[in-house]
Motif scaffolding. Structure first.
Motif, PDB file in Angstrom:
ATOM      1  N   ARG A 100      11.692   1.310  -2.893  1.00 20.05           N
ATOM      2  CA  ARG A 100      11.075   0.206  -2.169  1.00 20.05           C
ATOM      3  C   ARG A 100      10.190   0.691  -1.030  1.00 20.05           C
ATOM      4  N   THR A 101      10.584   1.794  -0.367  1.00 18.64           N
ATOM      5  CA  THR A 101       9.823   2.270   0.790  1.00 18.64           C
ATOM      6  C   THR A 101       9.199   3.649   0.617  1.00 18.64           C
ATOM      7  N   THR A 102       9.642   4.410  -0.377  1.00 15.11           N
ATOM      8  CA  THR A 102       9.023   5.712  -0.650  1.00 15.11           C
ATOM      9  C   THR A 102       8.934   5.938  -2.155  1.00 15.11           C
ATOM     10  N   SER A 103       7.964   6.750  -2.531  1.00 16.33           N
ATOM     11  CA  SER A 103       7.806   7.181  -3.923  1.00 16.33           C
ATOM     12  C   SER A 103       7.458   8.661  -3.904  1.00 16.33           C
ATOM     13  N   VAL A 151       0.842  -1.190   0.000  1.00 12.13           N
ATOM     14  CA  VAL A 151       0.000   0.000   0.000  1.00 12.13           C
ATOM     15  C   VAL A 151       0.881   1.245   0.000  1.00 12.13           C
ATOM     16  N   ALA A 152       0.372   2.303  -0.592  1.00 18.36           N
ATOM     17  CA  ALA A 152       1.062   3.595  -0.614  1.00 18.36           C
ATOM     18  C   ALA A 152       0.214   4.591   0.171  1.00 18.36           C
ATOM     19  N   VAL A 210       4.764   6.877   1.479  1.00 17.81           N
ATOM     20  CA  VAL A 210       5.486   5.770   2.073  1.00 17.81           C
ATOM     21  C   VAL A 210       4.833   4.495   1.571  1.00 17.81           C
ATOM     22  N   VAL A 211       5.622   3.490   1.268  1.00 20.25           N
ATOM     23  CA  VAL A 211       5.115   2.214   0.742  1.00 20.25           C
ATOM     24  C   VAL A 211       5.345   1.145   1.801  1.00 20.25           C
ATOM     25  N   ARG A 212       4.272   0.461   2.148  1.00 19.02           N
ATOM     26  CA  ARG A 212       4.313  -0.555   3.200  1.00 19.02           C
ATOM     27  C   ARG A 212       3.679  -1.834   2.719  1.00 19.02           C
ATOM     28  N   ASP A 213       4.030  -2.944   3.379  1.00 18.36           N
ATOM     29  CA  ASP A 213       3.343  -4.209   3.121  1.00 18.36           C
ATOM     30  C   ASP A 213       1.923  -4.089   3.643  1.00 18.36           C
TER      31      ASP A 213
END
Length: 134
Positions: free
Chosen positions: A101-104, A71-72, A126-129
């Protein structure tokens, strides 16, 4: 997109503001919004409406780039309002500046009906599982 709460669709802010997604691809997301109904007291497009349009386009681009079971989530949004829009439709184009991998981070350019830039925005997500079962 997986994980979207469709049971809450009638409460989505972009729908209430008339935002429509016209293109969606990990490299480019385009969204439109009517100026009417999204004004501030002086009859100009509300800056918060610009921010909502920018975050909507950028967040969709981030979600498209996040990958399966990820999810972002918006972390930081910055908007510079260059000129007023008084009528018509504004269009946002979100393109990636960084996809990690963790931010866009995405640049979102908003233009009016005459293709004049009205707002420049930058969104970092922020990108998380995705949580199990979510």
């Amino acid at each position: 997109m997986p994980g979207i709460r469709h049971d809450l669709a009638d409460q989505w802010l972009p729908a209430r503001m008339g935002i429509e997604i016209t293109e969606w691809d990990p490299k480019r997301v385009v969204a439109t919004m009517p100026v009417a109904g999204n004004l501030q007291p002086y009859g100009l497009l509300h800056g918060g409406a610009n921010a909502t349009l920018a975050e909507t386009a950028g967040s969709i681009a981030a979600a498209l780039n996040a990958g399966e079971d990820r999810v972002a989530l918006g972390l930081e949004l910055s908007c510079t309002h260059h000129r007023a829009a008084r009528s018509g439709v504004v269009t946002a184009v979100a393109t990636p500046l960084h996809v990690g991998r963790t931010t866009s981070t995405f640049e979102i350019v908003i233009t009016d009906d005459e293709d004049r830039r009205t707002c420049s925005a930058r969104l970092t997500c922020v990108v998380r599982d995705r949580a199990p079962g979510a």
